[in-house]
Design a protein around this motif. Structure first.
Motif, PDB file in Angstrom:
ATOM      1  N   PHE A  45      -1.332   1.102   7.765  1.00 31.33           N
ATOM      2  CA  PHE A  45      -0.045   1.073   7.071  1.00 31.33           C
ATOM      3  C   PHE A  45      -0.209   0.320   5.762  1.00 31.33           C
ATOM      4  CE2 PHE A  45       4.227  -0.765   6.369  1.00 31.33           C
ATOM      5  CZ  PHE A  45       5.011   0.376   6.462  1.00 31.33           C
ATOM      6  N   ASP A  46       0.193   0.944   4.658  1.00 32.90           N
ATOM      7  CA  ASP A  46       0.050   0.336   3.337  1.00 32.90           C
ATOM      8  C   ASP A  46       1.259  -0.532   3.026  1.00 32.90           C
ATOM      9  OD1 ASP A  46       0.467   0.537   0.157  1.00 32.90           O
ATOM     10  OD2 ASP A  46      -1.654   0.663   0.651  1.00 32.90           O
ATOM     11  N   LEU A  47       1.039  -1.803   2.739  1.00 32.17           N
ATOM     12  CA  LEU A  47       2.138  -2.727   2.480  1.00 32.17           C
ATOM     13  C   LEU A  47       2.713  -2.572   1.080  1.00 32.17           C
ATOM     14  CD1 LEU A  47       0.703  -5.895   4.229  1.00 32.17           C
ATOM     15  CD2 LEU A  47       2.713  -4.579   4.933  1.00 32.17           C
ATOM     16  N   THR A  48       1.977  -1.983   0.179  1.00 29.56           N
ATOM     17  CA  THR A  48       2.473  -1.775  -1.179  1.00 29.56           C
ATOM     18  C   THR A  48       3.485  -0.641  -1.225  1.00 29.56           C
ATOM     19  OG1 THR A  48       0.369  -2.552  -2.092  1.00 29.56           O
ATOM     20  CG2 THR A  48       1.820  -1.319  -3.561  1.00 29.56           C
ATOM     21  N   THR A  49       3.163   0.460  -0.576  1.00 24.64           N
ATOM     22  CA  THR A  49       4.038   1.637  -0.590  1.00 24.64           C
ATOM     23  C   THR A  49       4.939   1.725   0.629  1.00 24.64           C
ATOM     24  OG1 THR A  49       2.394   3.010   0.544  1.00 24.64           O
ATOM     25  CG2 THR A  49       2.272   2.903  -1.866  1.00 24.64           C
ATOM     26  N   LYS A  50       4.656   0.906   1.657  1.00 27.20           N
ATOM     27  CA  LYS A  50       5.369   0.969   2.944  1.00 27.20           C
ATOM     28  C   LYS A  50       5.233   2.361   3.571  1.00 27.20           C
ATOM     29  CE  LYS A  50       7.087  -3.269   2.943  1.00 27.20           C
ATOM     30  NZ  LYS A  50       6.514  -3.791   1.707  1.00 27.20           N
ATOM     31  N   GLN A  51       4.056   2.946   3.398  1.00 28.16           N
ATOM     32  CA  GLN A  51       3.770   4.266   3.934  1.00 28.16           C
ATOM     33  C   GLN A  51       2.497   4.221   4.780  1.00 28.16           C
ATOM     34  OE1 GLN A  51       5.766   7.028   3.412  1.00 28.16           O
ATOM     35  NE2 GLN A  51       7.169   5.681   2.267  1.00 28.16           N
ATOM     36  N   PHE A  52       2.395   5.179   5.709  1.00 24.29           N
ATOM     37  CA  PHE A  52       1.175   5.302   6.495  1.00 24.29           C
ATOM     38  C   PHE A  52       0.058   5.910   5.647  1.00 24.29           C
ATOM     39  CE2 PHE A  52       4.296   5.410   9.995  1.00 24.29           C
ATOM     40  CZ  PHE A  52       3.768   4.417  10.802  1.00 24.29           C
ATOM     41  N   LEU A  53      -1.100   5.285   5.663  1.00 31.07           N
ATOM     42  CA  LEU A  53      -2.290   5.906   5.105  1.00 31.07           C
ATOM     43  C   LEU A  53      -2.973   6.770   6.162  1.00 31.07           C
ATOM     44  CD1 LEU A  53      -3.743   2.871   3.133  1.00 31.07           C
ATOM     45  CD2 LEU A  53      -2.421   4.784   2.225  1.00 31.07           C
ATOM     46  N   TYR A  54      -2.739   6.399   7.419  1.00 32.69           N
ATOM     47  CA  TYR A  54      -3.327   7.147   8.534  1.00 32.69           C
ATOM     48  C   TYR A  54      -2.559   6.787   9.794  1.00 32.69           C
ATOM     49  CZ  TYR A  54      -6.769   8.660  12.033  1.00 32.69           C
ATOM     50  OH  TYR A  54      -7.394   9.263  13.092  1.00 32.69           O
ATOM     51  N   SER A  55      -2.243   7.782  10.607  1.00 35.65           N
ATOM     52  CA  SER A  55      -1.575   7.534  11.882  1.00 35.65           C
ATOM     53  C   SER A  55      -1.890   8.650  12.849  1.00 35.65           C
ATOM     54  CB  SER A  55      -0.055   7.434  11.704  1.00 35.65           C
ATOM     55  OG  SER A  55       0.582   7.355  12.975  1.00 35.65           O
TER      56      SER A  55
END
Length: 374
Positions: free
Chosen positions: A93-103
């Motif tokens: 989980f990317d804290l900059t974008t608040k999006q999953f990079l992989y899940s």
């Protein structure tokens, strides 16, 4: 990161009434807490506690992540502004974008994988182990949730790789290896058999500080320079007179040798959490390693090194700190703890446990040891 002596009472005690599983990690003054429920009817979630601003109302802190179907403890790390969740259906989980990079709640590229595993990102590719605690089948390389390659490596790793260097202990032979993801070449292989203590299994652990690896293997700590791709020094702690005195006096016995290492700029500390245990601090300057002190304990000890003049740890179910240059205990929390882990942030030290009751201590000024070498 300079550290100081906290007040004896925790500023915050978080997650004291939760029936699931807790994992925690820190970035700056933010404590990220992953809650995994014990049943499928509830959601897993992450809260970010900005400890220096937090007013004590847990319920008012919003979720930055939610997921259904997570019902097990998940090892949890913050690296390069990314949250890594190992275990069941690993995620990044990317804290900059608040999006999953992989899940793997989105997709699982290989149906042969175990549901639980480890993963990390390098050069926009995800590297995924086949199982959580088995490394014999190597790593699959995934791009856009599709298989893109395979590395036939059998290296046991503890943390996500954060650059081209992937390292760990071989699961098929007694060796420590460093592999370059960029060039896809093995940079270093160290045979560990000569570090075995008698007939005991070789206890091993590795930590990284900048471009140096500190490899604990059996009776020694091996210093590996990643830029030179070689071992540059070794330190046999068992042969030291001070350690032999602990053995002969009965303060430690059997296979109570070091199993954990923690390193910083000026040295490392090794320890063994047993009912009769010890910790040892070794000063490091370049490739020179010198014993500073060793002390024993009648209870379990967990200890980590810091960039400052302190070691933080747990002894006799109590949060403590020691002067790293003398081993003298100079701080102890007023209340006991069931903690098994320690997280460091800006002006904060947090004692953690999978069952909750995260104890957050704050310091206001750095501790400067009167014993620091000039």
């Amino acid at each position: 990161m300079t550290v100081g002596l906290p007040a004896k009472k925790a500023v915050h005690r978080l997650v004291q009434d939760y029936s699931g599983y807790i994992s925690a990690t820190m970035r700056n003054d933010s404590l990220y807490v992953l809650h995994a429920p014990s049943n499928n009817e509830e959601i897993a979630f992450i809260r970010e506690f900005k400890l220096s601003e937090f007013d004590g109302e847990e319920g008012c802190v919003p979720y930055i992540y939610t997921q259904s179907g997570v019902t097990l403890f998940r090892p949890f790390f913050c690296k390069n502004d990314q949250l890594y969740m190992f275990g069941k259906r690993p995620e990044i989980f990317d804290l900059t974008t608040k999006q999953f990079l992989y899940s793997e709640y989105v997709a699982q590229a290989n149906p042969e994988w175990s549901e639980s595993g480890k993963c990390f990102i390098y050069d926009q590719a995800v590297y995924r182990s086949f199982e959580m605690h088995s490394y014999s089948q190597g790593l699959d390389v995934v791009r856009d949730y599709e298989l893109a390659g395979h590395l036939p490596l059998d290296l046991e790793f503890y943390l996500p790789a954060t650059d081209q260097y992937f390292y760990g202990f071989s699961s098929s032979r007694m060796a420590f290896c460093v592999y370059c993801l960029k060039t896809q070449t093995m940079l270093l292989e160290l045979d560990l058999e000569k570090y075995r203590i008698g007939q005991w299994p070789i206890k091993k652990h590795v930590v990284r500080y900048e471009s140096m690896l500190f490899v604990l293997a059996g009776n020694s700590v091996l210093l590996v320079d990643l830029e030179l791709n070689k071992m540059v020094a070794e330190f046999n702690y068992v042969e030291l007179e001070a350690f032999q005195n602990l053995l002969s006096s009965g303060h430690i016995n059997g296979d109570a040798y070091a199993y954990k290492i923690s390193a910083a700029r000026d040295g490392f500390v090794i320890s063994n959490a047993r009912s009769r245990s010890f910790m040892m601090y070794v000063a490091v300057s370049g490739t020179d390693m010198q014993l500073a002190w060793v002390k024993h304990s009648s209870s379990e000890v967990t200890v980590i090194n810091t960039e400052g003049d302190l070691l933080f740890g747990i002894e006799d179910a109590r949060a403590k700190a020691w002067d790293k240059f003398t081993g003298e205990e100079i701080w102890q929390a007023s209340a006991g703890t069931m903690a098994s882990g320690i997280e460091l942030g800006d002006n904060w030290v947090v004692y953690t446990h999978p069952s909750g009751d995260l104890q957050c201590f704050r310091w206001k000024k750095p501790y400067l040891s009167p014993h620091r070498p000039s």
